[in-house]
Design a protein around this motif. Structure first.
Motif, mmCIF file in Angstrom:
data_model
loop_
_atom_site.group_PDB
_atom_site.id
_atom_site.type_symbol
_atom_site.label_atom_id
_atom_site.label_comp_id
_atom_site.label_asym_id
_atom_site.label_seq_id
_atom_site.Cartn_x
_atom_site.Cartn_y
_atom_site.Cartn_z
ATOM 1 N N ARG A 61 0.864 -1.183 0.000
ATOM 2 C CA ARG A 61 0.000 0.000 0.000
ATOM 3 C C ARG A 61 0.900 1.233 0.000
ATOM 4 O O ARG A 61 1.590 1.509 0.983
ATOM 5 N N THR A 77 1.979 1.013 -9.818
ATOM 6 C CA THR A 77 0.891 0.061 -10.056
ATOM 7 C C THR A 77 1.333 -1.081 -10.962
ATOM 8 O O THR A 77 0.847 -2.210 -10.829
ATOM 9 N N ASP A 82 -0.905 -1.123 -4.551
ATOM 10 C CA ASP A 82 -2.045 -0.210 -4.494
ATOM 11 C C ASP A 82 -1.528 1.185 -4.188
ATOM 12 O O ASP A 82 -0.621 1.337 -3.352
ATOM 13 N N THR A 84 -2.330 5.344 -3.228
ATOM 14 C CA THR A 84 -3.102 6.529 -2.891
ATOM 15 C C THR A 84 -2.268 7.718 -3.340
ATOM 16 O O THR A 84 -1.189 7.958 -2.795
ATOM 17 N N ILE A 107 -5.720 -2.361 -13.440
ATOM 18 C CA ILE A 107 -5.817 -1.714 -12.126
ATOM 19 C C ILE A 107 -7.266 -1.680 -11.652
ATOM 20 O O ILE A 107 -7.541 -1.729 -10.453
ATOM 21 N N ARG A 115 -7.072 -0.355 -7.634
ATOM 22 C CA ARG A 115 -5.740 -0.259 -7.024
ATOM 23 C C ARG A 115 -5.138 1.139 -7.105
ATOM 24 O O ARG A 115 -3.992 1.334 -6.734
ATOM 25 N N LEU A 116 -5.921 2.104 -7.566
ATOM 26 C CA LEU A 116 -5.476 3.497 -7.586
ATOM 27 C C LEU A 116 -6.581 4.388 -7.045
ATOM 28 O O LEU A 116 -7.730 4.314 -7.494
ATOM 29 N N ARG A 117 -6.208 5.218 -6.077
ATOM 30 C CA ARG A 117 -7.142 6.175 -5.494
ATOM 31 C C ARG A 117 -6.469 7.538 -5.516
ATOM 32 O O ARG A 117 -5.303 7.670 -5.128
ATOM 33 N N ALA A 134 -7.069 3.588 3.510
ATOM 34 C CA ALA A 134 -5.938 3.258 2.629
ATOM 35 C C ALA A 134 -4.776 2.640 3.396
ATOM 36 O O ALA A 134 -4.067 1.767 2.903
#
Length: 310
Positions: A61, A77, A82, A84, A107, A115-117, A134
């Protein structure tokens, strides 16, 4: 001989190169600005090097600051982590998910847990509420040159669970962060960074991997969290107040420089001597554990040490 139509198509890169970065910027009407410290990475090989040196593995993460057009984001990624991503520029923040979906659709294979924020915020104003669930454990970032140290200190304080990471910063700043006591680069950022863990220069990067090309060199600085915290939050606050006072007057002896925090000359000398520090020492001679020792010695002699750092 195979017909041209039968020839295999070249494998599509999952990362952004110079052409893609410039096309994205032109389409968005984005011109990198010094105000936001924007220098976009345009070399996929350097991106993969950063991810490798950061020790990013599948399932990690990661928190990234200043993703920009997504060059480094896509490298993280691609490794299966993952991310943020915290971005201050509203245009870039809005576009990043579209770019990632086009370049690496996998993703978003699980739309309920992509897997992307992307967090639209100034990194210096990021809070636990922004991070939500997260729970980042690794920091990987190309930090804006003009505010790299404040951002780094804010994130280290905000996310004590960070176990490690890698940041790309201006070379002068990087050497200051990784410096040890007694060296010419050692200063307040060095001492404060050492509170959280071990820092070292992990590599250098060419100016040519950025667009626009910056006027300074950059380095990669790696971080590994201490196995055990040095102290609690109250001790950290008082220790950092001592570090600030010492380096604000680094040419003065500590018995003078630390009085704004420790009180009278007599109280200051007493705390220094109780911690085994010579009152005639100067700021750059002390490690972070020395400053912590002074904080603890002073705390033993006052009923409310926290009042000194409010």
């Amino acid at each position: 001989m195979a017909r041209e139509s039968d020839a295999p198509e070249p494998e599509r890169s999952a990362l952004l190169g110079p052409k893609e970065v410039r096309e994205l910027a032109e389409r968005l009407g984005v011109s990198p600005t010094k105000k936001l410290g924007q220098n976009f990475v345009i070399d996929p090989n350097t991106v993969r090097k950063i991810v490798r040196l950061a020790g990013v593995d599948a399932g990690d993460r990661v928190i990234e600051v200043g993703p920009g057009l997504g060059s480094l984001t896509l490298g993280i990624t691609e490794a299966g982590a993952d991310v943020t991503a915290v971005e201050i520029d509203h245009r870039l923040a809005a576009e990043l998910l579209h770019t990632a979906r086009a370049m690496q659709p996998e993703i978003f294979a699980d739309e309920s847990a992509p897997r992307l924020r992307v967090v639209r915020s100034d990194a210096l104003e990021v809070t636990e509420a922004h991070l939500g669930s997260a729970d980042p454990e690794v920091l990987v970032a190309n930090l804006p040159y003009n505010v790299s140290v404040p951002i780094l200190m804010h994130l280290l304080e905000l996310i004590p669970a960070l176990r490690g990471g890698l940041v790309m910063v201006q070379a002068e700043v990087g050497h200051r962060i990784a410096a040890g006591p007694g060296s010419k680069e050692y200063g307040s950022p060095s001492a404060k960074a050492a509170w959280y863990g071990d820092w070292r220069i992990a590599g250098t990067v060419s100016r040519r991997i950025f667009w626009p090309v910056p006027g300074v060199d950059s380095v990669l600085v790696s971080y590994a969290r201490r196995a055990e915290p040095l102290g609690d939050e109250g001790e950290r606050a008082l220790t950092f107040a001592l570090v600030n006072a010492a380096f604000a007057h680094r040419r003065k002896m500590l018995r003078q420089a630390l009085q704004p925090v420790l009180g009278t000359l007599e109280q200051t000398v007493a705390a220094l001597e109780a911690a085994g520090v010579a009152p005639t020492d100067r700021a750059e001679q002390l490690s972070i554990t020395d400053y912590l020792g002074i904080a603890r010695a002073h705390a033993r002699g006052t009923s409310d040490p926290a009042a000194l750092v409010r």
